[in-house]
Design a protein around this motif. Structure first.
Motif, short mmCIF file in Angstrom:
data_model
loop_
_atom_site.label_atom_id
_atom_site.label_comp_id
_atom_site.label_asym_id
_atom_site.label_seq_id
_atom_site.Cartn_x
_atom_site.Cartn_y
_atom_site.Cartn_z
N LYS A 8 0.83 -1.21 0.00
CA LYS A 8 0.00 0.00 0.00
C LYS A 8 0.87 1.26 0.00
O LYS A 8 0.52 2.26 -0.62
CB LYS A 8 -0.92 -0.01 1.22
CG LYS A 8 -1.99 -1.07 1.15
CD LYS A 8 -2.77 -1.16 2.45
CE LYS A 8 -3.68 -2.37 2.44
NZ LYS A 8 -4.26 -2.65 3.74
N MET A 9 1.98 1.20 0.72
CA MET A 9 2.86 2.36 0.80
C MET A 9 3.51 2.67 -0.55
O MET A 9 3.65 3.83 -0.91
CB MET A 9 3.95 2.13 1.86
CG MET A 9 3.41 2.07 3.28
SD MET A 9 4.67 1.59 4.48
CE MET A 9 5.65 3.08 4.58
N VAL A 10 3.91 1.64 -1.28
CA VAL A 10 4.66 1.87 -2.53
C VAL A 10 3.77 1.81 -3.78
O VAL A 10 4.26 2.02 -4.88
CB VAL A 10 5.82 0.85 -2.69
CG1 VAL A 10 6.77 0.94 -1.52
CG2 VAL A 10 5.31 -0.56 -2.89
N GLY A 11 2.48 1.56 -3.60
CA GLY A 11 1.58 1.35 -4.73
C GLY A 11 1.53 2.48 -5.74
O GLY A 11 1.41 2.25 -6.93
N LYS A 12 1.62 3.72 -5.27
CA LYS A 12 1.55 4.85 -6.22
C LYS A 12 2.85 4.99 -7.01
O LYS A 12 2.82 5.29 -8.19
CB LYS A 12 1.26 6.14 -5.46
CG LYS A 12 -0.17 6.23 -5.01
CD LYS A 12 -0.49 7.59 -4.44
CE LYS A 12 -1.95 7.63 -4.03
NZ LYS A 12 -2.31 8.89 -3.39
N ALA A 13 3.96 4.77 -6.36
CA ALA A 13 5.25 4.91 -7.05
C ALA A 13 5.52 3.72 -7.96
O ALA A 13 6.07 3.87 -9.05
CB ALA A 13 6.38 5.04 -6.02
N ALA A 14 5.16 2.52 -7.50
CA ALA A 14 5.43 1.30 -8.26
C ALA A 14 4.20 0.38 -8.16
O ALA A 14 4.15 -0.50 -7.31
CB ALA A 14 6.67 0.61 -7.71
N PRO A 15 3.19 0.60 -9.02
CA PRO A 15 1.93 -0.14 -8.89
C PRO A 15 2.04 -1.66 -9.04
O PRO A 15 1.35 -2.40 -8.35
CB PRO A 15 1.04 0.46 -9.97
CG PRO A 15 1.93 1.23 -10.88
CD PRO A 15 3.16 1.57 -10.11
#
Length: 196
Positions: A8-15
């Motif tokens: 969830k933390m990295v989802g926007k940067a690396a979907p």
């Protein structure tokens, strides 16, 4: 903290990485993320790095770009395994000797119809016997609309699938559905073979 939290933390940067961390391949992808960040294979440690080092997101994004093909293959494998499990469950239901397992769809239909009828009677009764509450009842009806929309959609799919199950059990090819019927009608009643 676990790998799905990191996802969830990295989802926007690396979907792609974020999605995989939240699924069955989370541990394996978590190892790659840990390695890229120079951390131990521990979601808590990775989470701390992500909170304290904004550049960590760039390293994960670079990891995704460099290993995009492999990550997409992992995603495809995970989705294939998930669909295989769903199909296995459906086949077990169809082959079950337990009458209730085979009849859950009709039971859901009966319960939805009974619930709908009881709710309709209660609404009519409230409008007749407590008209001063009509505004609140109308708001309650509007609040129930999404629930009924979902329930009736499930019921529609269940009825359609049950009809297909019966056709297959009778040795017939299931109907193509509304789109196939419209296509056939627009082509002057000729049956299409489905071959392009």
């Amino acid at each position: 903290m676990d790998w799905s939290d990191i996802g969830k933390m990295v989802g926007k940067a690396a979907p792609i990485v974020g999605t995989l961390l939240g699924g069955p391949a989370g541990g394996a992808v978590g190892g790659l993320v840990s390695q890229a960040l120079g951390a131990g294979n521990d979601p808590d440690e990775v989470g701390e790095i992500l909170k304290s080092d904004p550049a960590a997101y760039e390293r994960i994004k670079r990891l995704e770009q460099e290993h995009e093909r492999e990550l997409k293959a992992m995603m495809l494998e995970a989705e294939t395994a998930k669909l295989g499990h769903v199909n296995k469950t459906m086949r077990a239901e169809a082959a079950s000797n337990d009458g209730y397992v085979r009849r859950w769809r009709p039971t859901f239909g009966y319960l939805a119809a009974i619930s709908w009828a009881l709710q309709s009677v209660a609404i009519a009764w409230s409008f007749v016997w407590a008209p001063e509450q009509a505004g609140q009842v109308s708001q309650a009806i509007a609040a129930l609309t999404p629930m009924w929309g979902f329930a009736l959609a499930v019921l529609g799919i269940s009825v359609h699938k049950r009809s297909q199950d019966k056709q297959v059990a009778a040795g017939q090819q299931p109907n193509g559905g509304l789109i196939q019927a419209l296509t056939t009608r627009l082509q002057g009643g000729k049956q299409t073979s489905g071959k392009g």
